[in-house]
Design an enzyme around this catalytic site. Sequence first.
Site, PDB file in Angstrom:
ATOM      1  N   ALA A 191      44.458 -35.338 154.828  1.00 31.30           N
ATOM      2  CA  ALA A 191      43.312 -34.543 154.366  1.00 31.30           C
ATOM      3  C   ALA A 191      43.758 -33.246 153.706  1.00 31.30           C
ATOM      4  CB  ALA A 191      42.401 -34.235 155.550  1.00 31.30           C
ATOM      5  N   ASN A 229       6.387 -10.342 169.194  1.00 36.44           N
ATOM      6  CA  ASN A 229       7.447 -10.442 170.215  1.00 36.44           C
ATOM      7  C   ASN A 229       8.628  -9.527 169.943  1.00 36.44           C
ATOM      8  OD1 ASN A 229       8.026 -12.022 167.910  1.00 36.44           O
ATOM      9  ND2 ASN A 229       9.590 -13.152 169.050  1.00 36.44           N
ATOM     10  N   ASN A 278      44.660 -51.458 146.670  1.00 34.47           N
ATOM     11  CA  ASN A 278      45.019 -50.781 147.904  1.00 34.47           C
ATOM     12  C   ASN A 278      43.887 -49.844 148.332  1.00 34.47           C
ATOM     13  OD1 ASN A 278      46.472 -49.553 149.988  1.00 34.47           O
ATOM     14  ND2 ASN A 278      47.414 -48.051 148.600  1.00 34.47           N
ATOM     15  N   GLY A 310      45.715 -48.242 143.383  1.00 37.60           N
ATOM     16  CA  GLY A 310      46.989 -48.946 143.403  1.00 37.60           C
ATOM     17  C   GLY A 310      46.721 -50.445 143.469  1.00 37.60           C
ATOM     18  N   GLN A 356      50.590 -29.339 155.629  1.00 44.40           N
ATOM     19  CA  GLN A 356      51.378 -29.751 154.464  1.00 44.40           C
ATOM     20  C   GLN A 356      51.219 -28.634 153.434  1.00 44.40           C
ATOM     21  OE1 GLN A 356      49.852 -32.917 152.019  1.00 44.40           O
ATOM     22  NE2 GLN A 356      51.881 -33.543 151.298  1.00 44.40           N
ATOM     23  N   ARG A 374      37.589 -32.141 141.980  1.00 44.72           N
ATOM     24  CA  ARG A 374      36.416 -32.671 141.276  1.00 44.72           C
ATOM     25  C   ARG A 374      35.090 -32.387 141.981  1.00 44.72           C
ATOM     26  NH1 ARG A 374      38.157 -38.655 140.311  1.00 44.72           N
ATOM     27  NH2 ARG A 374      39.850 -38.102 141.755  1.00 44.72           N
ATOM     28  N   SER A 432      -9.790 -15.268 167.685  1.00 45.16           N
ATOM     29  CA  SER A 432      -9.231 -15.349 166.342  1.00 45.16           C
ATOM     30  C   SER A 432      -8.669 -14.005 165.928  1.00 45.16           C
ATOM     31  CB  SER A 432     -10.317 -15.750 165.342  1.00 45.16           C
ATOM     32  OG  SER A 432     -10.739 -17.058 165.617  1.00 45.16           O
ATOM     33  N   TYR A 474       1.372 -17.510 165.294  1.00 46.21           N
ATOM     34  CA  TYR A 474       2.783 -17.423 165.672  1.00 46.21           C
ATOM     35  C   TYR A 474       2.875 -17.257 167.183  1.00 46.21           C
ATOM     36  CZ  TYR A 474       7.508 -15.870 166.424  1.00 46.21           C
ATOM     37  OH  TYR A 474       8.788 -15.774 166.901  1.00 46.21           O
TER      38      TYR A 474
HETATM   39  C1  UD1 Z   1      45.872 -43.460 146.926  1.00 51.22           C
HETATM   40  C2  UD1 Z   1      46.884 -44.601 146.895  1.00 51.22           C
HETATM   41  C3  UD1 Z   1      46.323 -45.751 146.059  1.00 51.22           C
HETATM   42  C4  UD1 Z   1      45.011 -46.217 146.628  1.00 51.22           C
HETATM   43  C5  UD1 Z   1      44.047 -45.027 146.736  1.00 51.22           C
HETATM   44  C6  UD1 Z   1      42.817 -45.447 147.470  1.00 51.22           C
HETATM   45  C7  UD1 Z   1      49.069 -43.537 147.024  1.00 51.22           C
HETATM   46  C8  UD1 Z   1      50.267 -43.133 146.277  1.00 51.22           C
HETATM   47  N1  UD1 Z   1      48.117 -44.118 146.316  1.00 51.22           N
HETATM   48  O1  UD1 Z   1      45.759 -42.965 145.604  1.00 51.22           O
HETATM   49  O2  UD1 Z   1      47.236 -46.840 146.058  1.00 51.22           O
HETATM   50  O3  UD1 Z   1      44.447 -47.229 145.820  1.00 51.22           O
HETATM   51  O4  UD1 Z   1      44.642 -43.932 147.458  1.00 51.22           O
HETATM   52  O5  UD1 Z   1      41.856 -44.424 147.417  1.00 51.22           O
HETATM   53  O6  UD1 Z   1      49.013 -43.381 148.218  1.00 51.22           O
HETATM   54  N2  UD1 Z   1      46.789 -36.366 150.380  1.00 51.22           N
HETATM   55  C9  UD1 Z   1      47.437 -35.441 151.157  1.00 51.22           C
HETATM   56  N3  UD1 Z   1      48.571 -34.860 150.663  1.00 51.22           N
HETATM   57  C10 UD1 Z   1      49.049 -35.161 149.447  1.00 51.22           C
HETATM   58  C11 UD1 Z   1      48.369 -36.110 148.659  1.00 51.22           C
HETATM   59  C12 UD1 Z   1      47.241 -36.690 149.147  1.00 51.22           C
HETATM   60  O7  UD1 Z   1      47.036 -35.142 152.275  1.00 51.22           O
HETATM   61  O8  UD1 Z   1      50.093 -34.600 149.086  1.00 51.22           O
HETATM   62  C13 UD1 Z   1      45.572 -36.993 150.924  1.00 51.22           C
HETATM   63  C14 UD1 Z   1      44.327 -36.649 150.138  1.00 51.22           C
HETATM   64  O9  UD1 Z   1      43.694 -35.530 150.683  1.00 51.22           O
HETATM   65  C15 UD1 Z   1      43.481 -37.909 150.295  1.00 51.22           C
HETATM   66  C16 UD1 Z   1      44.500 -39.025 150.457  1.00 51.22           C
HETATM   67  O10 UD1 Z   1      45.716 -38.393 150.821  1.00 51.22           O
HETATM   68  O11 UD1 Z   1      42.701 -37.856 151.472  1.00 51.22           O
HETATM   69  C17 UD1 Z   1      44.668 -39.819 149.187  1.00 51.22           C
HETATM   70  O12 UD1 Z   1      45.142 -39.000 148.167  1.00 51.22           O
HETATM   71  P1  UD1 Z   1      44.706 -39.209 146.662  1.00 51.22           P
HETATM   72  O13 UD1 Z   1      45.355 -38.206 145.818  1.00 51.22           O
HETATM   73  O14 UD1 Z   1      43.236 -39.322 146.581  1.00 51.22           O
HETATM   74  O15 UD1 Z   1      45.370 -40.631 146.381  1.00 51.22           O
HETATM   75  P2  UD1 Z   1      45.089 -41.579 145.166  1.00 51.22           P
HETATM   76  O16 UD1 Z   1      45.831 -41.086 143.999  1.00 51.22           O
HETATM   77  O17 UD1 Z   1      43.637 -41.770 145.020  1.00 51.22           O
END
Ligand code: UD1
Length: 462
Positions: free
Chosen positions: A16, A391, A174, A144, A80, A22, A410, A371
Amino acid sequence: MNTSASAPPLSVVILAAGEGKRMKSRLPKVLQPLAARPLLAHVIAAARALAPARIHIVHGHGGEQVRAVFTDPALNWVHQAEQLGTGHALQQAAPHIADGEVVLVLYGDVPLLRPATLARLVDIAAGGELALLTMRPGDPGGYGRIVRDATGKVARIVEQKDASSEELRIGECNTGVLAAPAGRLKSWLASLCNDNAQREYYLTDVIGLAVRSGVAVTPVQLADPIEALGVNDKIQLAELEAVLRRNAALELMRAGVTVADPLRLDVRGEVMHGQDVSLDVNVILEGRVVLGDRVRIGAGCIVRDSEIGDDTELFPYSVLDGAVVGAEARIGPFSRVRPTTRLADGVHIGNFVEVKNSTLGEESKANHLSYVGDAEVGARVNVGAGTIIANYDGANKHRTHIGAGAHTGSNSVLVAPITVGEGATIAAGSTVTREVPAGKLTIARARQVTLEGWQRPVKPKK
Ligand code: UD1
Ligand code: CA
């Protein structure tokens, strides 16, 4: 789920840390509300349903803001600092996970996954394999792609941006969700590199590494890709809201609730209900709502964290928040009942009446333009039209006690703290500031006088 005695401990890792650009919002993406709860709350709830040993949340952007919302000390927050990819994100959590565990990877922005789906993945991983959740979305763009070998076995995942034109034609995608034995997963993570189109450490590369090290990759294909829908912008957020709205309405109707129009009912929480409940259009039920038998809720009502007794009716456009209402009560139209209010059986609250932090006894009525705040009101009291309980003195809130059977005239004002005795009557237009004795008429207004011989001024003639 994950109940068999021999099952290895489960660590769920929720990624997360992404920024969610976006969304165009100052609120971090995983805090954007879906069905009145942050996106991440939905994911945590799905994880909890598996009874894992640990839940690790990898956070980055808006991290402190996110942590502040989720106070459960059992959650392990992993920072991270730089978002270098999904593989890098999981690497941050790896030191917190023992080799003998099973790891389930979820995303903070994929909130609709069902615990039963996740449990299947965990079971496969507990057997030593890598379980991968896949789907066939209508439009595979951006996902993916699952590359299979000549025998049909999963070989690797290729990201959209790295895919050849041939690979882009693959329909199986994926979801991002996978489960694997921790020790193996950690060794694959340690050997990830970032020589790809996005210069990121891709979690998806562990699939190829697993195959090469002879670990079976078992795909689980979702029958309905809706479960794996992610949220990247406000349009997708509204789409998921519509899915949840529909599911909740269907569930209520299956359980016997009459829903005037399932497209115009919003359930943003948990509803418990009796038999023959009916909900008119544009009703919003939020938080924990308990509805007795034959409760009817009129058009446009909002009910949040409240309990409503048997045979009670809410007329249109009423708002109940944190209230407990007895049986056979009538509320609205256009009433507002605020937190810590208790309305006994047979109470009537009418139009443009606000009740806050008060108790009304059986069959008491406040039918028009009043009220009632911080008050203990006995049974069979009639709160006359336009009665206001004053109140608040600008600094403190004071309580009011109104005995059973009292009538307030009233347009009377009761300046708190004040006690009105049982059966007392307050004359219309009174402002009472001292105790009002039981069983008597109290008048606190100027006497009506008529001036004999008075003449209305006349404009001088020109
Ligand atoms: C990823 C998958 C893709 C899959 C898709 C599904 C990879 C490389 N690709 O792509 O195959 O089809 O999800 O939605 O995994 N996040 C982090 N740290 C980071 C990067 C991302 O915590 O450095 C978290 C984001 O907050 C998010 C999740 O990982 O919750 C997915 O990241 P996102 O950038 O949306 O991955 P996609 O490029 O969509
Ligand atoms: Ca994504």
